[in-house]
Design an enzyme around this catalytic site. Structure first.
Site, PDB file in Angstrom:
ATOM      1  CE  LYS A   1      -1.822  -4.940 -28.708  1.00  0.00           C
ATOM      2  NZ  LYS A   1      -2.974  -4.922 -29.733  1.00  0.00           N
TER       3      LYS A   1
ATOM      4  NE  ARG B   1      -6.181  -5.602 -36.502  1.00  0.00           N
ATOM      5  CZ  ARG B   1      -5.952  -5.218 -35.403  1.00  0.00           C
ATOM      6  NH1 ARG B   1      -4.982  -4.138 -35.040  1.00  0.00           N
ATOM      7  NH2 ARG B   1      -6.563  -5.792 -34.270  1.00  0.00           N
TER       8      ARG B   1
ATOM      9  CG  HIS C   1      -9.702  -5.512 -31.988  1.00  0.00           C
ATOM     10  ND1 HIS C   1      -9.706  -5.360 -30.666  1.00  0.00           N
ATOM     11  CD2 HIS C   1      -8.899  -4.622 -32.471  1.00  0.00           C
ATOM     12  CE1 HIS C   1      -8.792  -4.380 -30.211  1.00  0.00           C
ATOM     13  NE2 HIS C   1      -8.280  -3.836 -31.529  1.00  0.00           N
TER      14      HIS C   1
ATOM     15  NE  ARG D   1      -9.135  -9.136 -27.825  1.00  0.00           N
ATOM     16  CZ  ARG D   1     -10.537  -8.937 -28.310  1.00  0.00           C
ATOM     17  NH1 ARG D   1     -11.229 -10.030 -28.076  1.00  0.00           N
ATOM     18  NH2 ARG D   1     -10.639  -8.055 -29.024  1.00  0.00           N
TER      19      ARG D   1
ATOM     20  CE1 TYR E   1      23.564  17.865 -35.715  1.00  0.00           C
ATOM     21  CE2 TYR E   1      21.963  16.812 -34.289  1.00  0.00           C
ATOM     22  CZ  TYR E   1      23.293  17.103 -35.012  1.00  0.00           C
ATOM     23  OH  TYR E   1      24.015  15.992 -34.658  1.00  0.00           O
TER      24      TYR E   1
ATOM     25  CB  CYS F   1      20.470  15.462 -30.901  1.00  0.00           C
ATOM     26  SG  CYS F   1      20.515  17.321 -30.981  1.00  0.00           S
TER      27      CYS F   1
ATOM     28  CG  ASP G   1      22.755   9.803 -29.273  1.00  0.00           C
ATOM     29  OD1 ASP G   1      22.059   8.720 -29.447  1.00  0.00           O
ATOM     30  OD2 ASP G   1      23.398  10.203 -30.301  1.00  0.00           O
TER      31      ASP G   1
HETATM   32  C1  LIG Z   1      -4.112  -4.568 -28.959  1.00  0.00           C
HETATM   33  C2  LIG Z   1      -5.266  -5.332 -28.678  1.00  0.00           C
HETATM   34  C3  LIG Z   1      -6.014  -5.367 -27.741  1.00  0.00           C
HETATM   35  C4  LIG Z   1      -5.930  -4.460 -26.470  1.00  0.00           C
HETATM   36  O1  LIG Z   1      -6.311  -3.205 -26.942  1.00  0.00           O
HETATM   37  P1  LIG Z   1      -6.255  -1.848 -25.769  1.00  0.00           P
HETATM   38  O2  LIG Z   1      -6.926  -0.700 -26.537  1.00  0.00           O
HETATM   39  O3  LIG Z   1      -4.756  -1.653 -25.716  1.00  0.00           O
HETATM   40  O4  LIG Z   1      -6.800  -2.260 -24.645  1.00  0.00           O
HETATM   41  C5  LIG Z   1      -7.115  -6.042 -27.735  1.00  0.00           C
HETATM   42  N1  LIG Z   1      -7.291  -6.814 -28.573  1.00  0.00           N
HETATM   43  C6  LIG Z   1      -6.785  -6.795 -30.038  1.00  0.00           C
HETATM   44  C7  LIG Z   1      -7.110  -7.986 -30.929  1.00  0.00           C
HETATM   45  C8  LIG Z   1      -5.626  -6.314 -30.005  1.00  0.00           C
HETATM   46  O5  LIG Z   1      -4.848  -6.196 -31.056  1.00  0.00           O
END
Ligand SMILES: *Cc1c(COP(=O)(O)O)cnc(C)c1O
Length: 400
Positions: free
Chosen positions: A44, A148, A178, A234, A279, A326, A328
């Site tokens: 992602k 969530r 998750h 994941r 700055y 800054c 850039d």
């Molecule tokens: C982003 C995400 C992950 C990956 O998490 P990491 O901590 O980067 O390994 C896994 N599952 C879900 C639902 C996520 O949103």
């Protein structure tokens, strides 16, 4: 590190992404998993800023890789456009306007709302009329503690799962949750989430709903909760060689940071005691100094929170940032680095000899953290992809 065959745009600043490091990180993570456990590479936010397409291409043939996960439907479409044929799961809510394309391209849905099932079914019927006979593959999201997205792991919510099984055009492929706190030393919370998830899955199985792919572990879970590796995991941040948090044990697994960031000195000058830099004039020299200007700034993701705090590496030595970053450009102190001249390579992230500046360090220092620092790396920074020490691809954004 000086690459050959760089494009003109890379002279100013470039991110070097080592694809072999990513492969090695996958291997390391997989060594913590049972061979049957499917590996989902989370790409992602353009692969946490590293580049989703080149990374997906590199990983697609990996043994034991199930496929990829993105946050949005658009990110999934981009992978398909680039020729990625492996399964892709969209981890977030997808809007009904995308459903026909998602189903046609076999992009997996995360489902937790009743109306999503209705809309999917409708999209399937429209596709049928067009001669496209695809089922929508869905993964049910269970909310065991993040609050969530996801259905609650309660008896009454099994009705949603039942509905998914009965919805025409829908094939239930997976179920997942998750962790909110798997990256902490104390795993009580994550263990609690895991237990809720397992109990819910058992309840479903008792009711006759057997779902093939159960997955809950993120990077932290893979590394420190072997019991959480069910049918799949994941992995996100660890793919890129970054640690989920500072609380993680570093002796169990060896990760290699995939990204380093290089710029170049464009101007060196001397200033007198009493002169201010950048700055706001927040840095005032107490003695005569040599300062170097580097043409990178917060528009590149080298954020303003690093002002007066960060260091860069020049000729293998740490040079402190002076005053504000800054948009850039920024300035560093090279008084004690005589080798620093116009044209000298500067390491903003990465290693030079014994010295190293990590994404984690800059993330913490700037009040962002590693994940955010990585995905906020600016799109005007060319990405240079390396395999076996050689440049294999350079990605430059045309519209920034
Ligand atoms: C982003 C995400 C992950 C990956 O998490 P990491 O901590 O980067 O390994 C896994 N599952 C879900 C639902 C996520 O949103």
């Amino acid at each position: 590190m000086r690459e050959e065959n760089l494009t003109p745009a890379c002279q100013r600043l470039y991110a070097r992404i080592d694809l072999d490091a990513i492969k090695s990180n996958v291997k390391q993570l997989k060594s913590h998993l049972s061979p049957k456990c499917q590996f989902i590479a989370v790409v992602k936010a353009d692969g946490y800023g590293h580049g989703a397409v080149p990374i997906a291409r590199e990983l697609e043939e990996t043994e034991g890789l199930w496929g990829f996960a993105t946050a949005t439907a658009e990110e999934a479409f981009a992978l398909r456009r680039a020729g990625i044929t492996a399964p892709i799961l969209v981890l977030g809510y997808a809007f009904p306007e995308s459903y026909e394309q998602m189903i046609a391209e076999q992009i997996r849905f995360t489902v937790f709302r009743e109306d999503t099932l209705t809309e999917i079914s409708r999209a399937c019927k429209i596709l049928e009329k067009k001669g496209i006979h695809e089922k929508a593959r869905v993964h049910i999201k269970v909310d065991t503690g993040m609050n969530r997205i996801g259905i609650k792991p309660k008896e009454e919510e099994t009705a949603f799962v039942e509905r998914a099984f009965l919805t025409e055009g829908v094939a239930v492929e997976g179920i997942f949750t998750h962790f909110a706190r798997a990256d902490e030393v104390d795993k009580t919370s994550a263990q609690g989430q895991l237990k809720l998830f397992c109990r819910f899955v058992e309840l479903l199985e008792k009711k006759g709903y057997r779902i093939p792919m159960r997955h809950c572990a993120n990077s932290a879970g893979i590394m420190e909760m072997p019991e959480a590796g069910m049918d799949g995991v994941r992995a996100g941040i660890a793919l890129y060689g970054l640690w989920p948090s500072q609380e993680m044990r570093r002796d169990q697994i060896s990760l290699t940071p995939a990204l380093s960031l290089y710029g170049r000195i464009v101007y060196v000058k001397e200033i007198e005691a009493g002169e201010a830099v950048s700055y706001g004039g927040h840095f005032v020299a107490e003695r005569k100094m040599r300062i170097a200007t580097i043409p990178a700034g917060y528009a590149d993701g080298y954020c303003r929170g690093l002002s007066g705090k960060a260091h860069v590496l020049i000729c293998g030595r740490r040079a402190p940032v002076l005053g504000r970053i800054c948009m850039d450009q920024f300035m560093v102190d090279v008084t004690d680095i005589p080798g620093a001249v116009e044209g000298t390579l500067v390491t903003l992230i990465g290693r030079e000899g014994e010295e190293e500046i990590t994404m984690e360090e800059l993330g913490e220092m700037s009040g962002r953290f590693s994940y955010e620092f990585a995905c906020c790396l600016g799109k005007r920074v060319p990405r240079v992809y390396i395999k076996k020490g050689r440049v294999v691809e350079i990605r430059e954004e045309e519209n920034f």
